[in-house]
Design an enzyme around this catalytic site. Structure first.
Site, mmCIF file in Angstrom:
data_model
loop_
_atom_site.group_PDB
_atom_site.id
_atom_site.type_symbol
_atom_site.label_atom_id
_atom_site.label_comp_id
_atom_site.label_asym_id
_atom_site.label_seq_id
_atom_site.Cartn_x
_atom_site.Cartn_y
_atom_site.Cartn_z
ATOM 1 N N GLY A 13 0.977 -1.012 -0.011
ATOM 2 C CA GLY A 13 -0.085 -0.116 0.026
ATOM 3 C C GLY A 13 0.862 1.305 -0.140
ATOM 4 O O GLY A 13 1.900 1.105 0.116
ATOM 5 N N ASN A 107 -1.749 9.345 14.162
ATOM 6 C CA ASN A 107 -0.915 10.013 13.242
ATOM 7 C C ASN A 107 0.577 9.955 13.562
ATOM 8 O O ASN A 107 0.742 10.128 14.644
ATOM 9 C CB ASN A 107 -1.342 11.544 12.877
ATOM 10 C CG ASN A 107 -0.868 12.031 11.629
ATOM 11 O OD1 ASN A 107 0.205 12.006 11.392
ATOM 12 N ND2 ASN A 107 -1.767 12.871 10.895
ATOM 13 N N HIS A 135 -7.792 15.334 2.795
ATOM 14 C CA HIS A 135 -6.918 14.136 2.171
ATOM 15 C C HIS A 135 -6.989 13.643 0.720
ATOM 16 O O HIS A 135 -8.033 14.549 0.185
ATOM 17 C CB HIS A 135 -7.568 12.929 3.261
ATOM 18 C CG HIS A 135 -6.985 12.742 4.465
ATOM 19 N ND1 HIS A 135 -7.542 13.479 5.521
ATOM 20 C CD2 HIS A 135 -5.589 12.352 5.015
ATOM 21 C CE1 HIS A 135 -6.821 13.450 6.724
ATOM 22 N NE2 HIS A 135 -5.312 12.631 6.379
ATOM 23 N N LYS A 139 -8.280 7.973 0.170
ATOM 24 C CA LYS A 139 -8.514 7.442 1.746
ATOM 25 C C LYS A 139 -10.144 6.793 1.940
ATOM 26 O O LYS A 139 -10.882 7.245 1.409
ATOM 27 C CB LYS A 139 -8.422 8.871 2.509
ATOM 28 C CG LYS A 139 -8.743 8.586 3.923
ATOM 29 C CD LYS A 139 -8.181 9.644 4.839
ATOM 30 C CE LYS A 139 -8.345 9.332 6.275
ATOM 31 N NZ LYS A 139 -7.572 8.284 6.729
ATOM 32 N N THR A 146 -7.077 10.893 12.670
ATOM 33 C CA THR A 146 -6.582 12.386 13.350
ATOM 34 C C THR A 146 -7.551 13.223 13.860
ATOM 35 O O THR A 146 -7.438 13.752 14.951
ATOM 36 C CB THR A 146 -5.554 12.835 12.349
ATOM 37 O OG1 THR A 146 -4.507 11.766 12.040
ATOM 38 C CG2 THR A 146 -4.738 13.925 13.031
#
Ligand SMILES: NC(=O)C1=CN([C@@H]2O[C@H](COP(=O)(O)OP(=O)(O)OC[C@H]3O[C@@H](n4cnc5c(N)ncnc54)[C@H](OP(=O)(O)O)[C@@H]3O)[C@@H](O)[C@H]2O)C=CC1
Ligand SMILES: O=C(O)C1=N[C@H](C(=O)O)C[C@H](O)C1
EC number: 1.17.1.8
Length: 251
Positions: A13, A107, A135, A139, A146
């Protein structure tokens, strides 16, 4: 001195590939296994892994961690999607495996950890607060882990200071227009090509706005935190939630 024997789960990933590079480049670590989806977890025990870095997806992380903890493999976890129920389940496995440590870090970015700490400190001084997390569009989850953690820290600090609900006339708002409420803190999630991982915390009161912003410009930004976790987790049995516990923030 012998090297730490480290495995990466989710190795193909975005984060996992970066972690494979970082662990391989660290003088005090040896990458002994790199697992992708479909690879058997027994590869971890076969390779003699001491620590597994878990960077998969919320629907995979629990099965992977259960295996690791039951086999005494320490975990350094970046995968998101943590709920109170999941934490309780993980703590149950850890209770049955004394000596095993798991770090769950919403995070790994040092600046992101500081943002959360500073937001917690600022919370009691302002009437209003909102979080905007931004983001990349790949995602899987929203809002980010976070942002959820930041909102909970802020909400806890507001409650401890005796602050009530924020003023907010929502009666005419379109569904979703005011974001998601996490413990009373509005959280807005932006997904946009070109972004990596970013967060703003906006505090407001009469005549002033105070903004905290953190930007991860690439995934290398998370790696010093991942390596810190790998180095420290074996010495801290049980669950550690948040990288700040491995950093001397008050030093
Ligand atoms: N804590 C932090 O600082 C950070 C945390 N994250 C979090 O880390 C996680 C990963 O993010 P990211 O790398 O962007 O996501 P990716 O989707 O790019 O990577 C996840 C990888 O895990 C693989 N995978 C899924 N299930 C398994 C499994 N059971 N065993 C082995 N591999 C598996 C996926 O395979 P497949 O593609 O086949 O599904 C994929 O290759 C997310 O939860 C994200 O929110 C991200 C950045 C920083
Ligand atoms: O998926 C990501 O990219 C990130 N996930 C984590 C989160 O959900 O908070 C950490 C960082 O924001 C990057």
């Amino acid at each position: 001195m012998s090297k730490l024997r480290v495995a990466v789960i989710g190795a193909r990933g975005r984060m996992g590939a970066e972690a494979v590079r970082a662990v391989s480049a660290a003088d005090d670590m040896e990458l002994v296994a790199a697992l992708g989806r479909g690879d058997p977890l027994t590869a971890l025990t076969d390779a003699g892994a001491e620590i597994a870095v878990e960077l998969t997806q919320p629907d995979s992380v629990m099965e992977n961690l259960e295996f690791c903890v039951r086999h005494g493999i320490h975990g350094v976890v970046g995968t998101t999607g943590w709920t109170d129920g999941r934490i309780a389940e993980l703590e149950g496995w850890l209770a049955a495996s004394p000596g095993t440590g798991v770090l769950v870090a919403p995070n790994f970015g040092i600046g992101a950890v500081l943002t959360m700490r500073f937001a917690q400190q600022a919370a009691r001084f302002f009437e209003s607060v909102e979080i905007v997390e931004l983001h990349h569009p790949g995602k899987a989850d929203a809002p980010s882990g976070t942002a959820v953690r930041t909102a909970r820290l802020i909400a806890g600090a507001r409650q401890a200071a005796g602050l009530g609900e924020q003023p907010d006339a929502t009666s005419t708002a379109l569904d979703g227009a005011r974001g998601a409420s996490v413990d009373g803190v509005p959280v807005h999630a932006v997904r946009l090509r070109g972004l990596v991982a970013h967060q703003e915390v906006l505090f407001g009161d009469e005549g002033e706005i105070f903004t905290l912003r953190h930007d991860s410009m690439n995934r290398g930004s998370f790696m010093p935190g991942v390596l810190l976790g790998v180095r420290r987790v074996g010495g801290v049995p049980g669950l550690t939630f948040g990288l700040e516990h491995f950093m001397d923030l008050d030093g």
